[in-house]
Every structure is written in structure tokens, then in C-alpha cells.
Write an enzyme that holds these catalytic residues in place. Structure first.
Site, PDB file in Angstrom:
ATOM      1  N   TYR A  54       0.906  -1.215  -0.126  1.00 38.16           N
ATOM      2  CA  TYR A  54      -0.071  -0.021  -0.098  1.00 38.16           C
ATOM      3  C   TYR A  54       0.887   1.318  -0.046  1.00 38.16           C
ATOM      4  O   TYR A  54       1.692   1.463   0.830  1.00 38.16           O
ATOM      5  CB  TYR A  54      -0.833  -0.138   1.238  1.00 38.16           C
ATOM      6  N   PHE A 214     -13.202  -5.111   1.304  1.00 38.77           N
ATOM      7  CA  PHE A 214     -14.172  -4.719   0.395  1.00 38.77           C
ATOM      8  C   PHE A 214     -15.271  -4.826   1.053  1.00 38.77           C
ATOM      9  O   PHE A 214     -16.544  -5.242   0.458  1.00 38.77           O
ATOM     10  CB  PHE A 214     -14.080  -5.475  -0.894  1.00 38.77           C
ATOM     11  N   ALA A 217     -18.127  -2.884  -0.554  1.00 40.16           N
ATOM     12  CA  ALA A 217     -17.910  -3.130  -2.418  1.00 40.16           C
ATOM     13  C   ALA A 217     -17.441  -2.009  -2.920  1.00 40.16           C
ATOM     14  O   ALA A 217     -18.128  -1.594  -3.802  1.00 40.16           O
ATOM     15  CB  ALA A 217     -19.218  -3.682  -2.594  1.00 40.16           C
ATOM     16  N   SER A 218     -16.419  -1.426  -2.460  1.00 45.36           N
ATOM     17  CA  SER A 218     -15.886  -0.337  -3.122  1.00 45.36           C
ATOM     18  C   SER A 218     -16.535   0.915  -3.057  1.00 45.36           C
ATOM     19  O   SER A 218     -16.673   1.565  -4.038  1.00 45.36           O
ATOM     20  CB  SER A 218     -15.283  -0.659  -4.654  1.00 45.36           C
ATOM     21  N   GLY A 219     -17.398   0.979  -2.171  1.00 44.05           N
ATOM     22  CA  GLY A 219     -18.500   2.112  -1.842  1.00 44.05           C
ATOM     23  C   GLY A 219     -19.646   1.878  -2.612  1.00 44.05           C
ATOM     24  O   GLY A 219     -20.534   2.794  -2.300  1.00 44.05           O
ATOM     25  N   GLY A 223     -24.430   3.488  -0.614  1.00 44.53           N
ATOM     26  CA  GLY A 223     -25.853   4.117  -1.032  1.00 44.53           C
ATOM     27  C   GLY A 223     -25.658   5.571  -1.887  1.00 44.53           C
ATOM     28  O   GLY A 223     -26.783   6.017  -2.334  1.00 44.53           O
TER      29      GLY A 223
END
Length: 318
Positions: A54, A214, A217-219, A223
Site C-alpha cells: 500500500y 471490500f 463493495a468499493s463504496g 448508497g
């Protein structure tokens, strides 16, 4: 006092959410990263997840950027190392042949990580990716040496399927080597099938701690994005496009319903669902602002009703 959960057989106790440190030195600059880490501990959390790779993917960033930021935070706050359960990983491709899970590379990589992190031990050291060129016996022998030297306190793996995890356990038992006591799989309300079933059952039966990545889910599960049009032409399009099928839209609708009922955000509901899963110890989630971090704290305190969970389960069933 925030709840603490036993992380498998490691002896480590973790709060029900883990801070994802991939943002440090990338989408959160160093000053912001320090304030986030301070606020994380102040909120009652105690675990930070990073990796030696990272954030090598970001323009201008080298391998170990996140670890280096955390290390400078430890140096600036000497008392906070003992308050932190520190997770980092080895095995991702850093370039120049620096990758994999050979004994030679692990023994070198751990020293690099310790130097960047400015600490003399890592609480949990994870094999980041399976290495088809190295046997589990060699990898686990490397970890055994590090455990004996006190440089790491526990070992685990990320991205193994049920057959791979079972083989690693069999090798550890046969050769009397330390086993993987923690798994870090991709798992969230949308991406369920790879973890649920044989893999989660193996983790439960073997008392293997599970820290999911995740988790939002990557944002997608925040929502924030309600349709493909919301992400058209943005960097998120390549990550989120696959989620906008009918099942994904059903999940967003269920999240919206539960969020309105509980007076929480969709992201908080999605994380609370993960926290409630019987095989999950703690999901990983990231924040790049104090406002986002406050939301994570709310997620950790949210207990969903059986009706809420059933609605989310039904919407996300594959």
C-alpha cells in the site's frame, strides 16, 4: 467500552471494525492520517490493517507508503503502539522480483515492514496472496522463525479458498508448524458466494478469525450511487459498474429501507450486517475524514433486528 472479540486462536482481542490503512498517504495525506488514527483509538477501536504494497498503485507512491505513515504516527505518539493491534501483509508484487511467500523473501520483507512501521513486532502477519511457486511448509517455516524471534505474534492469510486453506492447515498439522489462524477474504452484502458455504464453515469449525475486506463493495453499499448514471465517466465506473444489476439494485433498496427504519446510513447498515455474521470477527472499513470515521463508530454500535437481517439476506441472496 467498545466490545472486544477474540480473533480466532491468536490471543488477540479486536473491536468489531478494523481500520483499512490503504488510504494512508494516498487519499488521506499524512496530517489527516494522523488525526484519523488518533480518533480511531479515541472512539474505542484498536485494530489497523495495512500491507507492504500500500499504495504502490498511486502515482508517485512507493511500496510501504501506508506502513511508513503509521510508523511516523507511532514515533510521534509513543504510547499508542501498545494500544494498537497492528496487521500487515507480505507477498504482493512490489516489483524487482520482490514478491511471493518464499522463506528468503518473507525474512527480508518483514524487516522492511518493521523498519517502516518503527516497531519491533507485528501483531498479525498475513500472506497476502497464494503463491503457487512456494509450498505451505516453506512459508509456515518462515513464520515459525519469526514467531520464535518475537517479530510477529500471529499469522494468517488473505484470499485463500476453502481447499487452499484446508491444505495449509493439513500441512501445518503434519509438519508441526504454526497454522493460519486468521483469514482475510473479500466479503460483503453483494459478494457473498466465495466466502459463504465451505470456506466460512471451515473457519467456524477451526476457530479461524475472519477479517473481511471490500466490506462496502468499493463504496457501492454506501448508497451514495443509485444508478450507473451516477458513476458514468468517473474513476469509480470500472470498480462499481458490475454491481448495478437487478440484484445490486435490490440490495440498495433493502439498505435504504433498513437505514430509514434504524435512522442510520446505508453504509452503517451494510457494515452492521457484516458484523452480525456468525463467521465474521470484524470487517475492514476505511475513512478519509473524521465525519466518515464517526459513521464507522455508529456502525459498530448498531444491532440489526432479525427482520432487518432477513430483509437484507433475501435481497442479496444469489
Amino acid at each position: 467500552m467498545m466490545e472486544r472479540r477474540a480473533l480466532g486462536n491468536t490471543g488477540l482481542q479486536v473491536a468489531p471494525l478494523v481500520f483499512g490503512g490503504n488510504v494512508f498517504g494516498w487519499t488521506a495525506d499524512e496530517k489527516t492520517s494522523f488525526s484519523l488514527l488518533d480518533a480511531w483509538l479515541d472512539a474505542g477501536f484498536n485494530t489497523v490493517d495495512t500491507a507492504d504494497c500500500y499504495s504502490i498503485w498511486a502515482d508517485g507512491n512507493a511500496a510501504g507508503t501506508s506502513e511508513s505513515v503509521i510508523g511516523r504516527w507511532f514515533k510521534a505518539n509513543p504510547g499508542k503502539r501498545d494500544q494498537t493491534v497492528l496487521i500487515t501483509k507480505v507477498g504482493a508484487d512490489l516489483g524487482d522480483g520482490k514478491k511471493g511467500l518464499s522463506k528468503r523473501w518473507i525474512s527480508e520483507a518483514v524487516e522492511d515492514s518493521l523498519r517502516r512501521l518503527q516497531t519491533d513486532y507485528i501483531d498479525l502477519y498475513l500472506s497476502h496472496w497464494p503463491d503457487p511457486d512456494t509450498g505451505y511448509d516453506e512459508t509456515l517455516e518462515a513464520y515459525q522463525a519469526l514467531l520464535k524471534a518475537g517479530k510477529i505474534r500471529a499469522v494468517g492469510a488473505s484470499n485463500l479458498d476453502a481447499a487452499q486453506l484446508q491444505e495449509s492447515l493439513d500441512v501445518a498439522k503434519r509438519e508441526q508448524l504454526p497454522r493460519y489462524d486468521v483469514l482475510q477474504p473479500e466479503y460483503n452484502l453483494y459478494d457473498r458466494s466465495a466466502f459463504e458455504g465451505p470456506l466460512s464453515e471451515l473457519c467456524s469449525s477451526e476457530n479461524i478469525g475472519v477479517i473481511t475486506y471490500f466490506s462496502l463493495a468499493s463504496g457501492f453499499l454506501s448508497g451514495k450511487y443509485q444508478s450507473k448514471q451516477d458513476i458514468a465517466g468517473t474513476q469509480r465506473e470500472q470498480f462499481l459498474g458490475k454491481y448495478f444489476d437487478q440484484r445490486g439494485l435490490n440490495i440498495l433498496d433493502a439498505l435504504r429501507q433498513v437505514a430509514e427504519k434504524t435512522q442510520h446510513s446505508a453504509a452503517e447498515v451494510a457494515l452492521a450486517w457484516l458484523i452480525s455474521r456468525p463467521a465474521v470477527t470484524a470487517p475492514i472499513a476505511s475513512a478519509t475524514s473524521l465525519k466518515q470515521l464517526e459513521s464507522l463508530a455508529k456502525a459498530a454500535q448498531l444491532t440489526l433486528s432479525s427482520d432487518d437481517i432477513a430483509l437484507l439476506d433475501q435481497a442479496s441472496a444469489e
